[in-house]
Design a protein around this motif. Structure first.
Motif, PDB file in Angstrom:
ATOM      1  N   PRO A 218      35.687  18.951  59.741  1.00 22.63           N
ATOM      2  CA  PRO A 218      35.413  17.449  60.747  1.00 22.63           C
ATOM      3  C   PRO A 218      36.506  17.355  61.855  1.00 22.63           C
ATOM      4  CG  PRO A 218      35.185  17.068  58.523  1.00 22.63           C
ATOM      5  CD  PRO A 218      35.798  18.177  58.409  1.00 22.63           C
ATOM      6  N   PHE A 219      36.235  17.092  63.003  1.00 22.89           N
ATOM      7  CA  PHE A 219      37.111  16.695  63.853  1.00 22.89           C
ATOM      8  C   PHE A 219      36.955  15.205  64.254  1.00 22.89           C
ATOM      9  CE2 PHE A 219      38.282  21.154  63.824  1.00 22.89           C
ATOM     10  CZ  PHE A 219      39.395  21.101  64.478  1.00 22.89           C
ATOM     11  N   ASN A 220      37.620  14.369  63.854  1.00 24.58           N
ATOM     12  CA  ASN A 220      37.517  13.058  64.105  1.00 24.58           C
ATOM     13  C   ASN A 220      36.107  12.405  64.370  1.00 24.58           C
ATOM     14  OD1 ASN A 220      40.246  14.112  65.697  1.00 24.58           O
ATOM     15  ND2 ASN A 220      40.708  12.034  64.724  1.00 24.58           N
ATOM     16  N   VAL A 221      35.551  12.434  63.006  1.00 22.51           N
ATOM     17  CA  VAL A 221      34.104  11.919  63.131  1.00 22.51           C
ATOM     18  C   VAL A 221      34.056  10.387  63.034  1.00 22.51           C
ATOM     19  CG1 VAL A 221      31.901  11.939  61.701  1.00 22.51           C
ATOM     20  CG2 VAL A 221      33.288  14.005  62.106  1.00 22.51           C
ATOM     21  N   TYR A 222      33.255   9.744  63.747  1.00 15.10           N
ATOM     22  CA  TYR A 222      33.381   8.208  63.610  1.00 15.10           C
ATOM     23  C   TYR A 222      31.741   7.767  63.867  1.00 15.10           C
ATOM     24  CZ  TYR A 222      32.264   8.242  68.644  1.00 15.10           C
ATOM     25  OH  TYR A 222      31.470   8.670  69.810  1.00 15.10           O
ATOM     26  N   GLY A 223      31.359   6.560  63.641  1.00 14.84           N
ATOM     27  CA  GLY A 223      30.006   6.016  64.012  1.00 14.84           C
ATOM     28  C   GLY A 223      29.695   5.019  62.938  1.00 14.84           C
ATOM     29  N   PRO A 224      28.427   4.713  63.000  1.00 13.81           N
ATOM     30  CA  PRO A 224      28.014   3.454  62.292  1.00 13.81           C
ATOM     31  C   PRO A 224      27.932   3.819  60.842  1.00 13.81           C
ATOM     32  CG  PRO A 224      26.285   4.034  63.812  1.00 13.81           C
ATOM     33  CD  PRO A 224      27.295   4.907  64.059  1.00 13.81           C
ATOM     34  N   GLY A 225      28.436   2.782  60.109  1.00 16.80           N
ATOM     35  CA  GLY A 225      28.576   2.834  58.625  1.00 16.80           C
ATOM     36  C   GLY A 225      30.077   3.280  58.109  1.00 16.80           C
ATOM     37  N   GLN A 226      30.946   3.576  58.954  1.00 17.77           N
ATOM     38  CA  GLN A 226      32.190   4.253  58.893  1.00 17.77           C
ATOM     39  C   GLN A 226      33.175   3.211  57.965  1.00 17.77           C
ATOM     40  OE1 GLN A 226      34.583   5.704  61.924  1.00 17.77           O
ATOM     41  NE2 GLN A 226      36.129   6.546  60.824  1.00 17.77           N
TER      42      GLN A 226
END
Length: 319
Positions: A179-187
């Motif tokens: 993974p390269f800098n994954v973000y989003g809802p629920g983090q």
């Protein structure tokens, strides 16, 4: 389309796993194996889903994990220690969970004769301080011994080597994803975007470690999970490693903080602090292999991703 499978997810209560669950839960049965150190699942719509069985356990408990995995078709090994604050606090735990935990998961998969797929979560950190359009075949780095950031990178890289060894020796259908800098809802945890968004929504000061010139490519979680779904289904994925990210959503850490404030119309001030550890100055993936073998292409740009993530935090009253 994956249907009528029994799927085992270590770290199944986590942020990325929750998005994976959302894609698979209606037509498959899922075993969530997690110690709930971080927990996105309990507040999600899938917490009490009829197709989910929760086993509270630790990846360091080989016997418990082997027993819980019995009868499953697919394994997604997403459990691990992450976040520079956590790594600095307990490098021993980092090494044990990421190395021994992965060894335990692979051995449990071998014992249970997993025949469909074993997805191992590695990290983009294995490419070191300067990673520009890094390909899967590029050299990985060990860094200086004792430096917290490289403790994490080496622990994940060891797991990656072991996963490929299980494929070669035991024909375990392993796939490694980076993974390269994954973000989003629920983090949850220490991810920069979710921290910046929460601060911006409260109009609080946003702190940046270092000078803010570190460059990153940011990948929205739905895009990342799109690639996981492809890796679960495509025979071409077996025995391979994949860089997964959005090579178009690129900005500095300072640029990210400024973009978050602009998009969310925040009055937050940006302040600078000394770096916590050795830093990664440049991290941009080449995703050509995932595109060629799996047909993957990230779709969500940074501004759209920030808005979606902020909306989720507001909706779930997490600010």
């Amino acid at each position: 389309m994956i249907e009528n499978k029994k799927i085992f997810i270590t770290g199944g209560a986590g942020f990325i796993a929750n998005t994976i669950i959302s894609r698979l839960v209606d037509k498959n049965s899922i075993i969530v194996y997690d110690n709930f150190h971080r927990d996105t699942l309990s507040s999600s719509p899938y917490a009490n889903h009829k197709n989910i069985k929760v086993v509270k356990g630790d990846v360091l408990d080989q016997d418990a994990m082997t027993a819980a995995m019995k009868g499953t078709d697919l394994v997604i090994h997403a459990a691990g220690i992450a976040g520079i604050d956590t790594v600095i606090k307990d490098p021993v735990k980092t090494m044990r969970v990421n190395m021994i935990g992965t060894a335990n998961a692979l051995e449990a998969a071998r014992i249970n004769n997993i025949t469909d797929r074993f997805i191992d979560f590695s990290t983009s950190e294995i490419f070191g301080s300067y990673a520009f359009k890094s390909t899967e075949g590029d050299n990985t780095v060990a860094g200086s011994a004792g430096e917290a950031r490289w403790t994490y990178a080496v622990s994940k890289l060891a797991g990656e080597h072991l996963a490929h060894s299980y494929y070669k020796v035991y024909n375990l259908p392993a796939v490694t994803v980076r993974p390269f800098n994954v973000y989003g809802p629920g983090q949850t945890g220490e991810g920069a975007i979710q921290v910046f968004i929460k601060k911006a929504l409260r109009n609080e000061d946003i702190s940046i470690n270092g000078d803010g010139n570190q460059i990153r490519a940011w990948c929205y979680v739905d895009d990342f999970v799109d690639c996981i779904m492809l890796a679960l289904e495509s025979p071409a994925a077996i025995g391979q490693s994949f860089n997964i990210g959005n090579a178009r959503a690129i900005t500095t850490i300072l640029g990210l903080a400024e973009a978050v404030c602009r998009v969310l119309k925040s009055e937050s001030k940006i302040i600078f602090r000394d770096p916590l550890s050795a830093d990664v100055e440049l991290r941009i993936p080449s995703v050509e292999k995932a595109k060629e073998l799996l047909g993957f292409k990230a779709k969500v740009d940074l501004e759209e991703g920030v808005i979606k993530t902020a909306d989720w935090f507001v909706k779930n009253k997490l600010i």
